[in-house]
Enzyme design. Structure first.
Site, PDB file in Angstrom:
ATOM      1  N   HIS A  53       0.845  -1.201   0.054  1.00 27.61           N
ATOM      2  CA  HIS A  53      -0.076   0.094   0.111  1.00 27.61           C
ATOM      3  C   HIS A  53       1.085   1.475   0.125  1.00 27.61           C
ATOM      4  O   HIS A  53       2.163   1.203   0.132  1.00 27.61           O
ATOM      5  CB  HIS A  53      -1.019  -0.010   1.209  1.00 27.61           C
ATOM      6  CG  HIS A  53      -0.529   0.206   2.389  1.00 27.61           C
ATOM      7  ND1 HIS A  53       0.452  -0.802   3.143  1.00 27.61           N
ATOM      8  CD2 HIS A  53      -0.629   1.046   3.572  1.00 27.61           C
ATOM      9  CE1 HIS A  53       0.930  -0.470   4.384  1.00 27.61           C
ATOM     10  NE2 HIS A  53       0.354   0.817   4.483  1.00 27.61           N
ATOM     11  N   HIS A  55       1.401   3.932   1.903  1.00 26.13           N
ATOM     12  CA  HIS A  55       1.771   4.806   2.991  1.00 26.13           C
ATOM     13  C   HIS A  55       3.411   4.819   2.771  1.00 26.13           C
ATOM     14  O   HIS A  55       4.240   4.030   2.527  1.00 26.13           O
ATOM     15  CB  HIS A  55       1.528   4.251   4.289  1.00 26.13           C
ATOM     16  CG  HIS A  55       0.038   4.478   4.603  1.00 26.13           C
ATOM     17  ND1 HIS A  55      -0.691   3.779   5.650  1.00 26.13           N
ATOM     18  CD2 HIS A  55      -1.029   5.326   4.122  1.00 26.13           C
ATOM     19  CE1 HIS A  55      -1.689   4.264   5.678  1.00 26.13           C
ATOM     20  NE2 HIS A  55      -2.033   5.371   4.915  1.00 26.13           N
ATOM     21  N   ASP A  57       6.010   5.081   5.070  1.00 23.07           N
ATOM     22  CA  ASP A  57       6.667   3.955   5.674  1.00 23.07           C
ATOM     23  C   ASP A  57       6.770   2.646   4.951  1.00 23.07           C
ATOM     24  O   ASP A  57       7.460   1.848   5.709  1.00 23.07           O
ATOM     25  CB  ASP A  57       6.357   3.885   7.166  1.00 23.07           C
ATOM     26  CG  ASP A  57       5.071   3.217   7.395  1.00 23.07           C
ATOM     27  OD1 ASP A  57       3.881   3.928   6.906  1.00 23.07           O
ATOM     28  OD2 ASP A  57       4.665   2.525   8.510  1.00 23.07           O
ATOM     29  N   HIS A  58       5.992   2.619   3.976  1.00 22.39           N
ATOM     30  CA  HIS A  58       6.213   1.411   3.237  1.00 22.39           C
ATOM     31  C   HIS A  58       6.749   1.445   1.704  1.00 22.39           C
ATOM     32  O   HIS A  58       7.243   0.507   1.108  1.00 22.39           O
ATOM     33  CB  HIS A  58       4.538   0.650   3.098  1.00 22.39           C
ATOM     34  CG  HIS A  58       4.298   0.208   4.375  1.00 22.39           C
ATOM     35  ND1 HIS A  58       4.096  -1.371   4.769  1.00 22.39           N
ATOM     36  CD2 HIS A  58       4.068   0.838   5.514  1.00 22.39           C
ATOM     37  CE1 HIS A  58       3.666  -1.155   5.967  1.00 22.39           C
ATOM     38  NE2 HIS A  58       3.713  -0.078   6.303  1.00 22.39           N
ATOM     39  N   HIS A 111      -7.402  -0.187   5.514  1.00 23.40           N
ATOM     40  CA  HIS A 111      -6.643   0.518   5.972  1.00 23.40           C
ATOM     41  C   HIS A 111      -6.182   1.738   4.870  1.00 23.40           C
ATOM     42  O   HIS A 111      -6.333   2.712   5.187  1.00 23.40           O
ATOM     43  CB  HIS A 111      -5.199  -0.233   6.218  1.00 23.40           C
ATOM     44  CG  HIS A 111      -4.191   0.470   6.683  1.00 23.40           C
ATOM     45  ND1 HIS A 111      -4.171   1.177   7.884  1.00 23.40           N
ATOM     46  CD2 HIS A 111      -2.914   0.764   6.149  1.00 23.40           C
ATOM     47  CE1 HIS A 111      -2.965   1.762   8.105  1.00 23.40           C
ATOM     48  NE2 HIS A 111      -2.118   1.466   6.995  1.00 23.40           N
ATOM     49  N   ASP A 131      -0.163  -3.411   6.336  1.00 23.02           N
ATOM     50  CA  ASP A 131      -0.952  -2.992   7.575  1.00 23.02           C
ATOM     51  C   ASP A 131      -2.487  -3.379   7.786  1.00 23.02           C
ATOM     52  O   ASP A 131      -3.185  -2.498   8.356  1.00 23.02           O
ATOM     53  CB  ASP A 131      -0.645  -1.365   7.766  1.00 23.02           C
ATOM     54  CG  ASP A 131       0.828  -0.976   7.550  1.00 23.02           C
ATOM     55  OD1 ASP A 131       1.588  -1.761   8.008  1.00 23.02           O
ATOM     56  OD2 ASP A 131       1.161   0.296   7.782  1.00 23.02           O
ATOM     57  N   HIS A 169       4.694  -4.096  10.904  1.00 23.31           N
ATOM     58  CA  HIS A 169       4.984  -3.559  12.021  1.00 23.31           C
ATOM     59  C   HIS A 169       5.061  -4.398  13.264  1.00 23.31           C
ATOM     60  O   HIS A 169       4.355  -5.551  13.294  1.00 23.31           O
ATOM     61  CB  HIS A 169       4.025  -2.540  12.580  1.00 23.31           C
ATOM     62  CG  HIS A 169       3.853  -1.226  11.673  1.00 23.31           C
ATOM     63  ND1 HIS A 169       4.870  -0.358  11.663  1.00 23.31           N
ATOM     64  CD2 HIS A 169       3.238  -1.101  10.501  1.00 23.31           C
ATOM     65  CE1 HIS A 169       4.719   0.710  10.740  1.00 23.31           C
ATOM     66  NE2 HIS A 169       3.554   0.340  10.110  1.00 23.31           N
TER      67      HIS A 169
HETATM   68 ZN   LIG Z   1      -0.074   1.965   6.428  1.00 20.53          ZN
END
Ligand SMILES: [Zn+2]
Length: 258
Positions: A53, A55, A57-58, A111, A131, A169
């Site tokens: 996805h 985001h 942080d990915h 998400h 996530d 995570h």
């Molecule tokens: Zn995420």
């Protein structure tokens, strides 16, 4: 032999390296630096980037990784993924070059609106779920509805029980504290909390878990279980008509849980 190595990033992210011989693909590289350091240390060649996805942080490390090595980038068709070469959605199947890895794709919105998962079947089934499904928890609903997320989690719960679930995570102990508040009488949950607490005490990852573990202990997959439904109703202070309503209450409860 294929091995899956966690590359820690930021405070609690895992970037997953799927390695066969001296070649590896990375899943959800939010930061290039720890991946490049791992490649340099091991002498492994990067063969692909796989994203679940959008985001940061990915996906934040994808640009720099593609400058390091011109590799295919797999990602959800309905989200903006840097350098994506292969837009994917449910029913697609990919063969990741270099590591002999075939992956099937599921749409799992909730998400984010276009979140996808990758899974394998066979002797050692794998799931990369970003996530959406966490060990003993689930992602927040940033771009989707409780109904969408419940449907997405139900798809993941229907995978083979021995499927190893690699999420994005290390949130497991906090998730287990919430799960215990929801379902204090669940013996499998108590056993898992003892095991995972010991794992974290030696600074090892609690991820992957298995779909069987999640079905037995993750409250967000258990909204249909009478004890979980009753806990959600007690928290809501009213009757909840169905599993989606119970799931929605659990998610709200967890958002405020400390
Ligand atoms: Zn995420």
């Amino acid at each position: 032999m294929t091995t899956i190595i966690p590359i820690p990033a930021f405070r609690d992210n895992y970037i997953w390296a799927v390695r066969k011989g001296d070649t590896a693909a990375v899943v959800d590289p939010g930061d290039a630096a720890p991946v490049l350091a791992w490649l340099a240390r091991t002498g492994v060649q990067l063969c692909a980037v796989i994203a679940t996805h959008h985001h940061m942080d990915h996906v934040g490390g994808i640009e720099a990784l593609c400058k390091h090595a011109d590799v295919p980038v797999y990602g959800p068709a309905d989200e903006s993924i840097p350098r994506r070469t292969h837009p994917l959605g449910e029913g697609d199947r990919i063969d990741v070059p270099g590591i002999d890895l075939g992956l099937s794709v599921l749409d799992i919105p909730g998400h984010t609106a276009g979140h996808i998962a990758y899974f394998t079947t066979g002797a050692t089934p794998l799931l990369f779920c970003g996530d959406t499904l966490f060990a003993a928890g689930c992602g927040r609903l940033f771009e989707g509805t409780p109904s969408q997320m419940w449907t997405s989690l139900s798809k993941l719960a229907a995978l083979a029980p021995d499927t190893r679930a690699y999420c994005g995570h290390e949130y497991t102990l906090a998730n287990l504290r919430f799960a215990r508040a929801v379902e204090p009488g669940n013996g499998a949950l108590a056993a898992r909390e003892a095991r995972d607490t010991a794992t974290r005490a030696r600074n090892a990852p609690t991820v992957p878990s298995t779909i069987a573990d999640e079905r037995a202990t993750n409250p967000f997959l258990r909204a249909e279980v009478p004890a979980v439904r009753a806990a959600a109703e007690a928290h809501a202070g009213r009757a909840l008509p169905d599993a989606v309503a119970a799931f929605a209450e659990l998610r709200e409860w967890k958002n405020a849980f400390r």
